[in-house]
Design a protein around this motif. Sequence first.
Motif, PDB file in Angstrom:
ATOM      1  N   SER A  10      -9.451  26.286-100.449  1.00 54.46           N
ATOM      2  CA  SER A  10      -8.370  25.834 -99.574  1.00 54.46           C
ATOM      3  C   SER A  10      -8.075  26.846 -98.473  1.00 54.46           C
ATOM      4  O   SER A  10      -8.495  27.995 -98.525  1.00 54.46           O
ATOM      5  CB  SER A  10      -7.107  25.584-100.404  1.00 54.46           C
TER       6      SER A  10
ATOM      7  N   LYS B 205      -9.708  15.705-101.680  1.00 62.54           N
ATOM      8  CA  LYS B 205      -9.146  17.034-101.440  1.00 62.54           C
ATOM      9  C   LYS B 205      -7.628  17.027-101.357  1.00 62.54           C
ATOM     10  O   LYS B 205      -6.961  17.946-101.851  1.00 62.54           O
ATOM     11  CB  LYS B 205      -9.729  17.597-100.136  1.00 62.54           C
TER      12      LYS B 205
ATOM     13  N   SER C 231      -8.845  22.043 -96.435  1.00 61.56           N
ATOM     14  CA  SER C 231     -10.084  22.765 -96.743  1.00 61.56           C
ATOM     15  C   SER C 231     -10.136  24.086 -95.982  1.00 61.56           C
ATOM     16  O   SER C 231      -9.628  24.197 -94.867  1.00 61.56           O
ATOM     17  CB  SER C 231     -11.302  21.908 -96.371  1.00 61.56           C
TER      18      SER C 231
ATOM     19  N   SER D 265     -15.823  22.610 -99.656  1.00 61.93           N
ATOM     20  CA  SER D 265     -14.608  22.124 -98.982  1.00 61.93           C
ATOM     21  C   SER D 265     -13.578  21.595 -99.975  1.00 61.93           C
ATOM     22  O   SER D 265     -12.373  21.686 -99.733  1.00 61.93           O
ATOM     23  CB  SER D 265     -14.969  21.024 -97.975  1.00 61.93           C
TER      24      SER D 265
END
Length: 307
Positions: free
Chosen positions: A104, A226, A265, A100
């Motif tokens: 992307s 992220k 993600s 994750s």
Amino acid sequence: MVTLLLTEQLTVLFLMMGCGFVLVKSKIVKSRDSKTLSLISVYLIMPCVIINAFQIDYSKEIQDGFLLALFAAVIIHLLLFLICGILGKFLNLTSVEKASLIYSNAGNLIIPLVTSVLGSEWVIYSSGFMCVQTLLLWTHAQSIMQGKTEFNWKKILQNVNLIAIVVGIILFFFHIKLPVIISDTINSLASLIGPVSMIMLGMLLTEVDWKALFTSRRIYLMTALKMLVLPLIMVGCMRILAHHCSLANASTILLISLLATITPSATTITQMAQIYDNHPDYASAINVFTTVVCIVTMPIMVLLYTL
């Protein structure tokens, strides 16, 4: 302009996700039916997206720009592997968390965004990123999501998405245009990538224990890594690369690569988690959380890049 279009695109995606959620809650379909949509998306729609991106008129300028996008994608993924490898040792990242963080949602979000902001002729540069990511998705990501440490090269080479990359590159560099009927079919199927992926995700979210999720610190940590930590590093790297590149439109091409990197993600990871029964609820939760915050973080990163 980018902020407004991004907001509109995210709103559309969330409404599609809501449709899937309502379908399951209304007992029209079952949550497990989302696996069928995952298979359709992975093995039919995504290959069409890849091939469709390469159906653009050839020129030397486009070729050089595509190669730059390809080079940038390689650099980006090498950095992501290095950083996530270090983080993995300190944070004991699971396979879902690693995948994750590295991969992307470029296929679902970047192509519509690039088309709206810059025009369809710029999509070829986002496909440069997708080539590298797709290759890694169906080797590295698939391997760790299955819990295997070795690659089955026969299956990898037979993977329809990797075949689509090869076909797309051949069509582009040899200036081959598909017949209108085939091209229209592929284009129509490619346009389904957003709706099908989001409906599938919405169906899967009906199984999420939201109370437990919102009280988990882990999900906030993954979202921060992220959508904030990794994007800030990539902004710096792309600025340096743009400064040292003399290619025409290099700054815009690298902006597209950056946009592809700082999206939420990958929905494909959620689909793989569903197919391989590897904590799909957690994978979908990371996808949703990162999608929610990207409406704020993506414009900020773009601003930092363009300063």
